[in-house]
Scaffold this motif. Structure first.
Motif, PDB file in Angstrom:
ATOM      1  N   MET A 100       0.970  -1.380  -0.009  1.00 40.76           N
ATOM      2  CA  MET A 100      -0.104  -0.009   0.135  1.00 40.76           C
ATOM      3  C   MET A 100       0.694   1.137   0.156  1.00 40.76           C
ATOM      4  O   MET A 100       0.316   2.385  -0.320  1.00 40.76           O
ATOM      5  N   LEU A 101       2.201   1.143   0.104  1.00 40.12           N
ATOM      6  CA  LEU A 101       3.114   2.315   0.227  1.00 40.12           C
ATOM      7  C   LEU A 101       3.192   3.016  -0.818  1.00 40.12           C
ATOM      8  O   LEU A 101       2.620   4.315  -0.870  1.00 40.12           O
ATOM      9  N   PRO A 102       2.837   2.635  -2.107  1.00 41.07           N
ATOM     10  CA  PRO A 102       2.935   3.246  -3.365  1.00 41.07           C
ATOM     11  C   PRO A 102       1.694   4.732  -3.418  1.00 41.07           C
ATOM     12  O   PRO A 102       1.726   5.638  -3.765  1.00 41.07           O
ATOM     13  N   GLN A 103       0.570   3.722  -3.124  1.00 45.46           N
ATOM     14  CA  GLN A 103      -0.783   4.533  -3.069  1.00 45.46           C
ATOM     15  C   GLN A 103      -0.859   5.653  -2.117  1.00 45.46           C
ATOM     16  O   GLN A 103      -1.225   6.590  -2.324  1.00 45.46           O
ATOM     17  N   CYS A 104      -0.078   5.411  -0.922  1.00 43.46           N
ATOM     18  CA  CYS A 104       0.042   6.335   0.149  1.00 43.46           C
ATOM     19  C   CYS A 104       0.718   7.598  -0.551  1.00 43.46           C
ATOM     20  O   CYS A 104       0.497   8.724  -0.258  1.00 43.46           O
ATOM     21  N   GLY A 105       1.903   7.259  -1.154  1.00 40.88           N
ATOM     22  CA  GLY A 105       2.646   8.203  -1.693  1.00 40.88           C
ATOM     23  C   GLY A 105       1.976   9.175  -2.718  1.00 40.88           C
ATOM     24  O   GLY A 105       2.388  10.369  -2.736  1.00 40.88           O
TER      25      GLY A 105
ATOM     26  N   VAL B 125       2.313   9.013   8.271  1.00 37.53           N
ATOM     27  CA  VAL B 125       3.027   7.688   8.691  1.00 37.53           C
ATOM     28  C   VAL B 125       4.154   7.126   7.705  1.00 37.53           C
ATOM     29  O   VAL B 125       5.134   6.769   8.195  1.00 37.53           O
ATOM     30  N   CYS B 126       3.863   7.360   6.506  1.00 36.03           N
ATOM     31  CA  CYS B 126       4.738   6.884   5.468  1.00 36.03           C
ATOM     32  C   CYS B 126       6.129   7.642   5.676  1.00 36.03           C
ATOM     33  O   CYS B 126       7.307   7.190   5.515  1.00 36.03           O
ATOM     34  N   ALA B 127       5.965   9.048   6.022  1.00 32.89           N
ATOM     35  CA  ALA B 127       7.145   9.837   6.154  1.00 32.89           C
ATOM     36  C   ALA B 127       8.078   9.447   7.393  1.00 32.89           C
ATOM     37  O   ALA B 127       9.258   9.413   7.360  1.00 32.89           O
TER      38      ALA B 127
ATOM     39  N   ALA C 193      -9.138   3.592   1.765  1.00 32.93           N
ATOM     40  CA  ALA C 193      -9.146   2.167   2.007  1.00 32.93           C
ATOM     41  C   ALA C 193      -7.692   1.938   3.025  1.00 32.93           C
ATOM     42  O   ALA C 193      -7.893   1.375   4.003  1.00 32.93           O
ATOM     43  N   CYS C 194      -6.831   2.656   2.770  1.00 30.32           N
ATOM     44  CA  CYS C 194      -5.508   2.504   3.504  1.00 30.32           C
ATOM     45  C   CYS C 194      -5.573   3.099   4.912  1.00 30.32           C
ATOM     46  O   CYS C 194      -5.399   2.438   5.863  1.00 30.32           O
ATOM     47  N   LEU C 195      -6.259   4.146   5.010  1.00 32.53           N
ATOM     48  CA  LEU C 195      -6.702   4.665   6.396  1.00 32.53           C
ATOM     49  C   LEU C 195      -7.653   3.694   7.224  1.00 32.53           C
ATOM     50  O   LEU C 195      -7.383   3.662   8.381  1.00 32.53           O
TER      51      LEU C 195
ATOM     52  N   ARG D 270      -7.602   0.621   7.066  1.00 32.95           N
ATOM     53  CA  ARG D 270      -6.978  -0.532   7.101  1.00 32.95           C
ATOM     54  C   ARG D 270      -6.231  -0.245   8.404  1.00 32.95           C
ATOM     55  O   ARG D 270      -6.194  -1.130   9.293  1.00 32.95           O
ATOM     56  N   ARG D 271      -5.603   0.698   8.607  1.00 31.35           N
ATOM     57  CA  ARG D 271      -4.713   1.215   9.480  1.00 31.35           C
ATOM     58  C   ARG D 271      -5.457   1.551  11.017  1.00 31.35           C
ATOM     59  O   ARG D 271      -4.998   1.068  12.135  1.00 31.35           O
ATOM     60  N   ARG D 272      -6.698   2.276  10.949  1.00 29.02           N
ATOM     61  CA  ARG D 272      -7.620   2.109  12.002  1.00 29.02           C
ATOM     62  C   ARG D 272      -7.860   0.723  12.736  1.00 29.02           C
ATOM     63  O   ARG D 272      -7.847   0.686  13.675  1.00 29.02           O
TER      64      ARG D 272
HETATM   65 ZN   LIG Z   1      -0.147   2.638   2.931  1.00 28.25          ZN
END
Ligand SMILES: [Zn+2]
Ligand SMILES: [Ca+2]
Ligand SMILES: [Ca+2]
Ligand SMILES: [Ca+2]
Ligand SMILES: [Ca+2]
Ligand SMILES: [Zn+2]
Length: 478
Positions: free
Chosen positions: A1-6, A16-18, A470-472, A474-476
């Motif tokens: 999921m990191l690329p999408q967060c980027g 969070v990624c930073a 979606a990313c957020l 999942r993290r919650r």
């Molecule tokens: Zn992510």
């Protein structure tokens, strides 16, 4: 999921990624520090090591020529004219030849503690044969390049070459004229006659207590005298003869125009006492070399113009590219070669690239370096932040019809040390150029990153719009 967060530009996911990025960076620093400890056989502390670390390398080079000097990195002067070319300006690359004065060559007399002087002729080659090479198997006559010690010596020159705009070439000839400093007319190298920087050696002051290992004249003398009475030091083969190589590389530093510095919280090659806790030039030394002779990309025509831009790549969807990836290191390992800089306010570094389809490009330029204390030998030290030596600028440009310049974008400041150009749409079939320049008349190491993504199709856009949510969620849930 990191690329999408980027791809997201706001919200918690990005922060969070930073933070992950920061943690990764810290891990890299720790690893380098660990290696540093392993290499020296000592805990991760600076200025510790074997007893040889008390040995003075020299007194800071000999016979400084009068010269303007460049007020940074303890630079005294630089090579102008050499055996290979006429005078060049600061920041320009040089070609320097090196070679051996034959045994028997007259060297300067050496004052001794008891008031006498010694005046032994050079015996460096037999010293290397007997103390560093394998006298049982080496051919002790003929071409020096066949000796087992030759690659060890050559490696010291090659290391400076791969880190900077200096090109060292071996000169096999030497006419045996006396080595006498930086004022004699024979200090100059002449192709086919003698090298710019000649190697010699004899008894200087013995090997007990704090003593001298070697000395070297500043430009345009450039010649080296090694103390061939330091047999136990130089015959030590630890870490591929690092003692010998670090002395050679340190002395070459004087021969390139660098004086000593001292740093109580970092280790640099141009400090006056020998250390084997690192291998070769460190960050301050590399900065000095770039300031004086440019980075390695300034050689062979350089990269100051569109026509000679460094080719970054022909990019497809998802491609990333970076240069200057070693500049942020704590300890410079001998395997590291990726250092690039703007060396003054007239240096320009151009990079050329293409895209294979309509694409979005992200370009980020980071000034890299860390802060360490530094000062002249026996002088006051103060902190030097090497990430803030010059404020760098970037621009994304395009040649139109081979003449004009269409500037697409200039970098926006994202932090005191980072500028970026983000999400610029580019077309296939064109050459694009990233231009890096500096604002201050100083040297600045940098790292440049490019990331290319295809312009999303409408359907893809819809999916991407949902991705951060979606990313957020999942993290919650986690
Ligand atoms: Zn992510
Ligand atoms: Ca010379
Ligand atoms: Ca000595
Ligand atoms: Ca440059
Ligand atoms: Ca350049
Ligand atoms: Zn020195």
């Amino acid at each position: 999921m990191l690329p999408q967060c980027g791809l997201s530009t706001q919200g918690r996911a990005v922060s969070v990624c930073a933070l992950l990025g920061v943690l990764l960076y810290a891990a890299v620093v720790q690893a380098a520090c660990g290696c540093f400890g392993c290499l020296s056989g000592a805990p991760c502390a600076l200025r510790t090591g074997p007893p040889e670390d008390d040995t003075l390398i020299d007194f800071g080079g000999r016979d400084a020529e009068l010269g303007g000097g460049i007020a940074a990195f303890r630079i005294l002067n630089r090579w102008g004219r050499t055996a290979s070319h006429g005078a060049t300006t600061p920041g320009s690359p040089v070609t320097l030849t090196w070679g051996f004065a034959p045994d028997g060559t007259t060297l300067p007399s050496e004052p001794q503690d008891d008031g006498t002087t010694r005046n032994d002729p050079s015996d460096l080659i037999s010293f290397l044969d007997n103390q560093v090479g394998n006298p049982a198997s080496d051919p002790l006559i003929g071409d020096l390049t066949d000796r087992s010690w030759f690659p060890i010596v050559k490696r010291a020159y090659d290391r400076w070459s791969e880190l900077s705009g200096i090109t060292f070439e071996y000169e096999p000839n030497d006419d045996g004229v006396p080595i006498s400093g930086s004022t004699s007319s024979t200090r100059w190298g002449v192709r086919g006659v003698r090298a710019d920087m000649r190697l010699s050696g004899h008894f200087i002051d013995g090997q007990s207590g704090s003593n001298t290992l070697a000395y070297n004249w500043f430009p345009s003398g450039g010649d080296m005298v090694i103390d061939t009475s330091n047999t136990s030091f130089y015959s030590n083969s630890f870490a591929d003869n690092r003692r010998l190589r670090n002395v050679l590389m340190h002395e070459l530093g004087h021969g390139l125009g660098f004086r000593h510095l001292e740093s109580d919280n970092s280790s640099q090659l141009m400090e006056p006492f020998i250390s084997v806790a690192f291998d070769g030039p460190q960050i301050d030394d590399i900065l000095a070399a770039h300031r004086n002779y440019g980075d390695v990309h300034e050689k062979n025509g350089g990269n100051n113009a569109f026509a000679t831009a460094k080719h970054a790549g022909d990019f497809a969807d998802g491609d990333t590219w970076a240069i200057g990836t070693d500049g942020a290191t704590n300890v410079v390992l001998e395997t590291m070669t990726d250092f690039i800089s703007i060396d003054d306010d007239s240096d320009v570094d151009y990079f050329r690239f293409t895209v294979d389809q309509p694409s979005l490009v992200d370009i980020s330029l980071q000034q890299v370096g860390r802060t360490y204390n530094e000062g002249p030998q026996n002088g006051e030290q103060s902190p030097l932040d090497t990430s803030m030596l010059s404020e760098l600028q970037i621009a994304l440009q395009e040649l139109t019809g081979g003449i004009g310049v269409l500037t697409h974008a200039t970098g926006a400041s994202e932090s005191p040390t980072t500028r970026a150009i983000r999400q610029i749409e580019l077309e296939p079939g064109k050459d694009y150029y990233v231009r890096v320049t500096g604002t201050q008349n100083n040297v600045q190491l940098y790292r440049l990153d490019l990331a290319v993504t295809a312009v999303p199709e409408p359907t893809t856009l819809a999916v991407l719009g949902l991705a951060p949510l979606a990313c957020l969620s999942r993290r919650r849930a986690a």
